[in-house]
Design a protein around this motif. Structure first.
Motif, PDB file in Angstrom:
ATOM      1  N   THR A 100       0.851  -1.187   0.000  1.00 26.68           N
ATOM      2  CA  THR A 100       0.000   0.000   0.000  1.00 26.68           C
ATOM      3  C   THR A 100       0.886   1.234   0.000  1.00 26.68           C
ATOM      4  O   THR A 100       2.015   1.185   0.508  1.00 26.68           O
ATOM      5  N   GLU A 101       0.395   2.320  -0.561  1.00 27.80           N
ATOM      6  CA  GLU A 101       1.160   3.565  -0.512  1.00 27.80           C
ATOM      7  C   GLU A 101       1.088   4.206   0.864  1.00 27.80           C
ATOM      8  O   GLU A 101       1.870   5.104   1.175  1.00 27.80           O
ATOM      9  N   ASN A 102       0.143   3.763   1.692  1.00 29.31           N
ATOM     10  CA  ASN A 102      -0.027   4.341   3.023  1.00 29.31           C
ATOM     11  C   ASN A 102       0.828   3.618   4.059  1.00 29.31           C
ATOM     12  O   ASN A 102       1.310   2.519   3.825  1.00 29.31           O
ATOM     13  N   GLY A 103       0.967   4.241   5.208  1.00 30.95           N
ATOM     14  CA  GLY A 103       1.741   3.630   6.279  1.00 30.95           C
ATOM     15  C   GLY A 103       1.423   4.276   7.611  1.00 30.95           C
ATOM     16  O   GLY A 103       2.290   4.875   8.243  1.00 30.95           O
ATOM     17  N   LEU A 104       0.170   4.153   8.038  1.00 32.41           N
ATOM     18  CA  LEU A 104      -0.212   4.806   9.291  1.00 32.41           C
ATOM     19  C   LEU A 104      -0.056   3.881  10.489  1.00 32.41           C
ATOM     20  O   LEU A 104       0.749   4.119  11.378  1.00 32.41           O
ATOM     21  N   THR A 105      -0.828   2.780  10.532  1.00 35.30           N
ATOM     22  CA  THR A 105      -0.823   1.943  11.728  1.00 35.30           C
ATOM     23  C   THR A 105      -1.052   0.496  11.360  1.00 35.30           C
ATOM     24  O   THR A 105      -1.423   0.163  10.225  1.00 35.30           O
ATOM     25  N   CYS A 106      -0.801  -0.391  12.317  1.00 34.62           N
ATOM     26  CA  CYS A 106      -0.960  -1.827  12.101  1.00 34.62           C
ATOM     27  C   CYS A 106      -1.198  -2.489  13.447  1.00 34.62           C
ATOM     28  O   CYS A 106      -0.653  -2.051  14.469  1.00 34.62           O
ATOM     29  N   GLY A 107      -2.025  -3.529  13.451  1.00 34.10           N
ATOM     30  CA  GLY A 107      -2.202  -4.345  14.641  1.00 34.10           C
ATOM     31  C   GLY A 107      -1.694  -5.747  14.361  1.00 34.10           C
ATOM     32  O   GLY A 107      -1.898  -6.290  13.266  1.00 34.10           O
ATOM     33  N   ILE A 108      -1.002  -6.339  15.333  1.00 31.94           N
ATOM     34  CA  ILE A 108      -0.478  -7.698  15.187  1.00 31.94           C
ATOM     35  C   ILE A 108      -0.973  -8.516  16.370  1.00 31.94           C
ATOM     36  O   ILE A 108      -0.585  -8.252  17.513  1.00 31.94           O
ATOM     37  N   ILE A 109      -1.842  -9.489  16.105  1.00 32.44           N
ATOM     38  CA  ILE A 109      -2.432 -10.300  17.165  1.00 32.44           C
ATOM     39  C   ILE A 109      -1.600 -11.561  17.338  1.00 32.44           C
ATOM     40  O   ILE A 109      -1.458 -12.363  16.409  1.00 32.44           O
ATOM     41  N   THR A 110      -1.036 -11.715  18.519  1.00 34.13           N
ATOM     42  CA  THR A 110      -0.167 -12.852  18.817  1.00 34.13           C
ATOM     43  C   THR A 110      -0.054 -13.008  20.326  1.00 34.13           C
ATOM     44  O   THR A 110      -0.189 -12.034  21.075  1.00 34.13           O
TER      45      THR A 110
END
Length: 486
Positions: free
Chosen positions: A406-416
């Motif tokens: 994606t051209e965007n890069g704001l936030t991400c969640g990683i469930i682990t």
């Protein structure tokens, strides 16, 4: 009863010089909720006049006095929780829990900004010249042009002004046409009652057709020294170009195409609940919303079953109904845009697991798709609605590649359940924010908030906000006379 509001210039409520007004519609009913003054270029100049005239005395005001205003404003905002909830429902179709969250976080942004006012600023430098003291001093810029959006009107309305004001600047806010009271005038009312001096914060509202001209006049005024914009990436590019043309710094918080990554060791119940919150909070109208849920192959079948079932139970409709989770989008046209994204994806081979169909007015149901091909607009476009795409991965490399596609890069969640594994994946995801064992939507007033790539640049929160809206001066004090060669 229709609410009527005027411009706020130099501490006074004044009509537009032209006498024009604009309608502010309730997105759920389609009825006129309020009318606001429709500013023209001369009104924008009046607002900048007031901000420029107030700058010197506001910048010179004792930090403890400025801090007291912010702290009082935070308490007043808390006290006006019900009024704020009514405004957000009427202007933006917000559910009550979302409105209450806006109030709480906005008040805490004010409190964190109050703390930043009296926090240490600058540095003592090691000077090369003997007998000289070197200082790096943070100083306010002057007048800041702030653009306040509608989707989280209190949070983002306060954030549009809090750091610039705390740094000692004065501000002219251009309020969103879709929530001009909640994101602009209401915020200013609270600060005005808390004792903010006249002219320090000014609010202009405008008709939708005048938005581009209003922004251009504001940004191009030579007395405006910086721009603070939160909104879509497309509009952000225009604002950035206008600011750059006048050699003005711009802090930009723009769109996202955020992923929630569910790793193989995730707790399924937690993963389903977290992903649903990320996707459907405020009907997906948050820059941090989870447009994409990426699930490890080993969990994909069961996660898909549970997640789809949960999405299907989320009630959509009247924001005044306490059982409503998915309220209306900001307008019927916004709902149509989301429906068109879904229809295009289906036409190109995607499968709707739940939801879809035609919206009812501004209400679009919670929708989950899978198998969205790259040539579908939804694959790269920010949904900004109650829609997500499920995809699967076999290994970390694939998960990271999908998240970064994606051209965007704001936030991400990683469930682990394995924080070490989660951190290893997080280090490879190109976003300004990442949450391990949590979803993508989170905001804390003291943390550095902002994105990379097409999600903008600059950071809000704590000292980062102060730095964004101040400049560093090098000052030296010679304690002995220098020797000159001629």
């Amino acid at each position: 009863m229709v609410v009527n509001r005027e411009l706020l210039i130099d501490g006074k409520d004044v009509p537009a010089l032209s006498g024009r007004t604009a309608e502010d519609l309730n997105p759920f009913t389609g009825e006129v909720y309020a009318t606001v003054a429709a500013a023209g270029p001369r009104d924008v100049t009046r607002a900048v006049d007031a901000a420029d005239a107030a700058f010197a005395r506001w910048a010179a005001l004792a930090p403890f006095d400025r801090r007291a205003i912010f702290l009082k404003a935070a308490d007043l905002l808390d006290d006006r929780r019900e009024r704020a909830a009514g405004l957000m429902a009427g202007e933006a179709g917000a559910t009550r829990p979302w409105a209450y969250f806006n109030v709480a976080l906005a008040a805490n942004i004010l409190r964190e900004s109050a703390a930043a006012i009296t926090a240490p600023r600058g540095e003592v430098l090691s000077a090369q010249q003997e007998g000289t003291l070197g200082l790096a001093i943070r100083e306010p810029l002057g007048v800041v042009a702030a653009f306040a959006p509608w989707n989280a009107p209190l949070i983002l309305g306060v954030r549009a002004v809090a750091a610039p004001l705390a740094a000692g600047n004065t501000v002219v806010v251009k309020a969103s046409e879709d929530a001009p009271i909640a994101c602009g005038l209401f915020v200013a009312d609270v600060l005005r009652e808390a004792g903010l001096p006249d002219g320090v914060l000014n609010v202009v509202t405008n008709a939708r057709e005048d938005a581009a001209e209003t922004a251009e006049v504001l940004i191009s005024d030579s007395r405006v020294r910086a721009v603070n914009f939160t909104g879509s990436t497309d509009v952000g590019r225009i604002v950035a170009a206008r600011a750059a043309a006048h050699l003005k710094p711009a802090v930009l918080e723009l769109g996202g195409k955020n992923a929630v990554i569910v790793l193989a060791d995730a707790d399924l119940d937690h993963a389903v609940d977290a992903a649903a919150f990320s996707v459907f909070l405020n009907s997906g109208q948050i820059c941090m919303s989870g447009d994409r849920v990426l699930v490890h192959d080993s969990l994909a079948a069961e996660f898909t079953r549970r997640f789809t079932a949960k999405a299907a139970t989320l009630r959509a409709g009247d924001p005044g109904d306490p059982h409503t989770v998915v309220g209306p989008l900001i307008s019927a046209s916004a709902a149509e845009r989301v429906a068109a994204l879904v229809e295009d994806a289906v036409a190109r081979g995607a499968t709707v697991l739940t939801g879809g169909g035609r919206p009812e007015g501004a209400v679009h149901p919670a929708t989950v798709l899978t198998g969205v091909p790259k040539d579908a607009e939804l694959h790269y476009a920010e949904a900004f609605g109650p829609v997500c795409v499920l995809d699967t991965f076999a290994d970390d490399d694939t998960a990271v590649a999908l998240a970064n596609d994606t051209e965007n890069g704001l936030t991400c969640g990683i469930i682990t359940e394995n924080a070490t594994h989660g951190l290893a994946v997080a280090r490879r995801v190109r976003t300004g924010i990442v949450h391990i064992n949590d979803q993508s939507v989170a905001d804390e007033p003291h943390a550095p908030f902002g994105g990379v790539k097409a999600s903008g640049h600059g950071r809000f929160g704590g000292r980062w906000g102060i730095e964004a809206f101040s400049s560093t001066r090098w000052v030296t004090i010679a304690t002995q006379r220098a020797h000159y060669p001629f």
